[in-house]
Design a protein around this motif. Structure first.
Motif, PDB file in Angstrom:
ATOM      1  N   ILE A 114     -13.941 -14.971  -4.816  1.00 11.55           N
ATOM      2  CA  ILE A 114     -14.482 -16.291  -5.149  1.00 11.55           C
ATOM      3  C   ILE A 114     -15.783 -16.168  -5.947  1.00 11.55           C
ATOM      4  O   ILE A 114     -16.237 -17.124  -6.583  1.00 11.55           O
ATOM      5  CB  ILE A 114     -14.671 -17.158  -3.882  1.00 11.55           C
ATOM      6  N   ARG A 121     -11.543 -16.735  -0.462  1.00 10.11           N
ATOM      7  CA  ARG A 121     -12.699 -16.443   0.396  1.00 10.11           C
ATOM      8  C   ARG A 121     -12.516 -15.169   1.217  1.00 10.11           C
ATOM      9  O   ARG A 121     -13.468 -14.688   1.818  1.00 10.11           O
ATOM     10  CB  ARG A 121     -12.951 -17.618   1.357  1.00 10.11           C
ATOM     11  N   ARG A 174     -10.183 -12.428   0.097  1.00 14.19           N
ATOM     12  CA  ARG A 174      -9.695 -11.288  -0.674  1.00 14.19           C
ATOM     13  C   ARG A 174     -10.853 -10.568  -1.368  1.00 14.19           C
ATOM     14  O   ARG A 174     -11.580 -11.170  -2.169  1.00 14.19           O
ATOM     15  CB  ARG A 174      -8.691 -11.789  -1.706  1.00 14.19           C
ATOM     16  N   GLN A 190     -11.924  -7.832  -4.064  1.00 13.54           N
ATOM     17  CA  GLN A 190     -11.453  -7.077  -5.239  1.00 13.54           C
ATOM     18  C   GLN A 190     -12.629  -6.888  -6.174  1.00 13.54           C
ATOM     19  O   GLN A 190     -13.212  -7.868  -6.669  1.00 13.54           O
ATOM     20  CB  GLN A 190     -10.367  -7.834  -6.012  1.00 13.54           C
TER      21      GLN A 190
END
Lengths: 572, 572
Positions: free
Chosen positions: B334, B317, B319, B321
């Motif tokens: 997510i 929730r 991170r 990327q």
């Protein structure tokens, strides 16, 4: 605990399963005769058994450490590396014009796997160098090649890959490291890179970093990235290590395993580097290196699995517990059906993963030798499967290896736990296995599934030949292959990319499962009904292959169900 | 990283899935009203969140150590233990006449699981004590009960189990520890025991060891084994710790994980002990303790899985990327289908394992309350499944938890790796999972499969009720249940026991898979179509349940194929 190189299995795989004869029949690899192949594998195997295997525990117990900016490697690793370099094991497949042997990647793959089984953390060093050699050979200027390749090929110098930054992992395009031209074709590199395997060492005279960075006019994202070669010591006029470059190891990570391999945070403070390939085209050059490394990392998983298997087998042959449930048993726990099941499934899984990796290497070699797009497509298709399935096999076999040991498996002194801890990272680095799966169902299926179906065509034709002699094994393999074929067609028909991604991981595993069935069947055919090999194939086909159906069902679910719970529901 | 007690899920499971209402409706457990149950779970949950979870890392970083014969526990563990003892969490289900709460085992199971999630290594201490309380309550003399039970129940003293010796692991009957009568109903115990969890500590006033040993006239094998209670300090006339007994901690094991839990080699040098149960009947008393502990260890796996899941979810929730592949996403990883798949499969698997453990606990409670042989048979049937599947879930979820973290998962500071290392032992101790599987297909199928089929009857009747509202979920569950039923019948029909053992592990997992399907279906029915719970059930039923077919195929192979390769072939 000694390691024994599985030479007979390589021989069987090369001769009867993965079609290495086609490689040896090319002009490019005419030197890879059966005699040469056997000599290479047995000599490398002996080095792994005698020199590398004794270092495995030392690397775990005495991790590489950073002292006053200097990386001190684990006891014995310098000597072990020397044996690798002097034996020429860095550069079996490197270009002969720079000192390599020019032999097929298939042999490198086998040798790398043996080195991984014997000492995973040390083997990672030459694996990185091999990738760098290939990237430079394909993309660097002749001037750079002349300076660097002979040193890398000989193993005097080693190489690393610098992609990741703290905010740029799977999303490489988010990187912030900068490169500024400073004249004479050189650039000043500034930034911080993390997770740099073997970022430094105390046994090679130089360490050459391939660094992804962005030029001042580089666009955001992956299309604005360039690749630079940044040596620790700048070569002088004679090509020998000269002035210290403006780069340093900031720290080493405290990892769950692979302690012998120093994982560095690297700082570049205007370090001098040279462009490799074209400006803004760094990803292409890096992919050359990554594809090589991905197959290599798959091999690391297989090697660790082989080590864990041999370790568990030795324990099971010695440990006495309870009465033997079978007549004429050995009296040790290997007589027990569940222990035997664990060991045979480990062995069968290793065979499957090894066959896939070698089949991928054969495709790479055929691509090199023939420049045929069909071989290139097959190599591209098999690379993510070899990587993800090889490393998944490493994890599952190491887990089972601990289980075979019982309570002793959880005690570090036994060594079984080290395989489990060490191999875990292989499913993450060089592209996490989820990324491999997305690559398979995305980029590698852009051809509408042609490469996948062509491979199945070939394997099914061979499988049908087994219908006579080994019908009970051939039929389930052919049925599974048909199911996979339908899965490929379904997947290739999904225009919504997220529907593919939602099933990517189980699809990759299903693909590997079915390939394993084909390769086991081929081996059983070669050895004949009643052979131990046919018995191993039976274990795989009857007990393990059925998983493909469940995996394909999961692969074909589409994405909607994954978004039916919102994030708050997931946290409830 | 904070832990959050999953109170809503317990509520749902107790009210709608595992039939806790039947327990609360008995006279024996009339006090277990919904209000009491809710209060117990929320109070225990708060203690786990606030007191235990902060200790998790400390236990890993600062292992228990042995200094001059004294075990020094990890920082904060003494205070954490005090909170457990003073809260009464050792003895929710212990007999009220000795100070316990006399509440159902179902609540103990939930509380133990929460404590495991928060701090696995510390929780193992009261788990052992709980088993000892139950063994003494059932088998000890009134005199022993009067001295020991109040102290164990209050948590002033702790308990251990001493079964294993270096040559006697899964084969307990091979033990060599001796007991000699020394008059006054006492015995001198001499021998060495290994793998003794919490063999000593520096925070309870006494440590009470239940030790298996052989009397001079004890036959070889398990039938000649007796059970003895051997305290570290011999209680004086007031029942307070008195003279030091002739036992000592020789060493602590260096384990892969669970560092906060001291695993001792215990030496007994003519230590004074008292018989528990009848002479030569020690295994029966020990099984009382082991069955309790087996369910508890299953709960440890589930707890570790819950901890790993919450940890991975929090990372996913946060991170960022790459670009989100979905509209209106959170912008973190997510949003990615493969990450979401991993997390949802983790959550769905935990739900299944938790439901199985609680269903087992309900059966134990019903057995206690009704003395009905059918409930006893169900508890016996479900115990090995709860243990093996709960711990397998711990391993697989912790493995996936690392994967969700990417490279950070392999760095110890992140904490994801600790779940993976810690939980690994749960598949081994209290009877390795292979032993559980053999228990299931052997002893627990001696009834011809009656208990298994009775459970399926009940679950299928409920599943048929779901055909109207949730047909798309009900049909696959009912089909899987039929397949399992056939598997049970096939297995029970095998008179050659090794044919059962050869498929024991996949059979146990198939059983758990199908039970999980039933329990997910029941929860989906309770919450209704369109609920998040139904969405989770769909993930389980469509993506994970299909595995049952492959497992049943493997379970029904028989033993012959496992012996078709001889040991030399396996080493080739």
């Amino acid at each position: 605990m000694p390691y024994r190189a599985p030479l007979d299995e390589y021989r069987l795989l090369l001769d009867h399963v993965v079609g290495f004869d086609r490689v040896a029949a090319t002009d490019r690899f005419a030197e890879a005769t059966p005699d040469v192949t056997a000599a290479i594998l047995s000599e490398a195997g002996r080095m792994c058994e005698d020199v590398l295997a004794p270092l495995q525990r030392a690397g775990d117990l005495h991790p590489a450490k950073l002292e006053n900016g200097i990386v001190r490697t684990s006891p014995g690793f310098a000597e072990g590396y020397k044996a690798i370099a002097e034996g020429g094991w860095v550069s079996i497949s490197a270009p002969p014009e720079h000192g390599g042997m020019g032999l097929p990647m298939t042999l490198t793959t086998a040798v790398n796997e043996m080195m991984s089984a014997a000492c995973l953390s040390l083997q990672l060093n030459p694996l990185m160098t091999q990738g760098q050699i290939e990237a430079l050979d394909h993309h660097a200027s002749d001037a750079l090649k002349a300076i660097y390749l002979p040193k890398l090929v000989s193993g005097e110098w080693s190489g690393t890959m610098n992609l990741t930054e703290s905010q740029a992992g799977s999303d490489v395009g988010a990187l912030r490291t900068r490169a500024e031209p400073i004249g004479d074709g050189a650039y000043a590199i500034t930034g911080q890179k993390i997770y740099i395997s073997w970022g430094d060492n105390d046994f090679t005279a130089n360490v050459c970093h391939l660094v992804l960075a962005r030029l001042p006019d580089g666009k955001p994202g992956t299309k604005g990235i360039s690749l630079f070669l940044v040596p620790k010591f700048i070569p002088d006029a004679d090509g020998e290590p000269g002035e210290r470059n403006a780069l340093s190891v900031v720290s080493l990570e405290h990892k769950m395993g692979l302690h012998g391999s120093p994982t560095a945070v690297m700082q570049y403070d205007g370090a001098t580097g040279w462009l490799v390939g074209e400006e803004h085209d760094g990803m292409r050059a890096m992919f050359t290196m990554m594809n090589n490394a991905r197959l290599g990392v798959g091999g690391e998983g297989i090697g660790a699995a082989e080590g864990a298997y041999q370790h568990a087998l030795a324990h099971a042959r010695e440990r006495v517990q309870g009465r033997s449930p079978v007549e004429g048993g050995t009296g040790t726990i290997i007589d027990h059906a569940d222990v035997r099941r664990m060991l045979l499934e480990m062995k069968a899984e290793i065979f499957a993963a090894r066959a896939i990796a070698l089949a991928c290497a054969v495709a790479i070699d055929m691509q090199t030798a023939t420049d045929d797009a069909a071989w290139a497509a097959r190599a591209a298709l098999l690379t993510p499967i070899a990587k993800a399935f090889g490393t998944a096999t490493g994890m599952s076999v190491a887990e089972t290896g601990i289980q075979v040991h019982g309570g002793m498996g959880y005690i570090e002194e036994t060594g079984a736990a080290q395989f489990y801890r060490d191999v875990r990272v292989t499913a993450i680095y060089e592209g996490a296995n989820g990324i491999q799966a997305m690559d398979l169902v995305g980029r590698k299926m852009m051809d509408g599934g042609d490469a996948a179906l062509a491979l199945l065509d070939e394997l099914e034709a061979r499988g049908r030949d087994a219908r006579g002699a080994l019908a009970d094994l051939a039929e389930p393999v052919l049925a599974a292959s048909s199911a996979l074929r339908e899965g490929v067609e379904w997947l290739a028909g999904q225009t919504e990319m997220n529907a593919r991604f939602a099933g990517a991981a189980p699809f990759l595993r299903a693909f590997a499962r079915v390939l394993g069935g084909h390769y086991h069947l081929a081996a059983a055919m070669a050895c004949g009904e009643g052979s131990a090999q046919a018995a191993l194939a039976r274990v795989y086909i009857m007990r393990m292959l059925p998983e493909h159906a469940a995996l394909l069902a999961a692969a074909r679910q589409g994405a909607a169900d994954l978004y039916a719970l919102d994030v708050e529901d997931m946290a409830r």
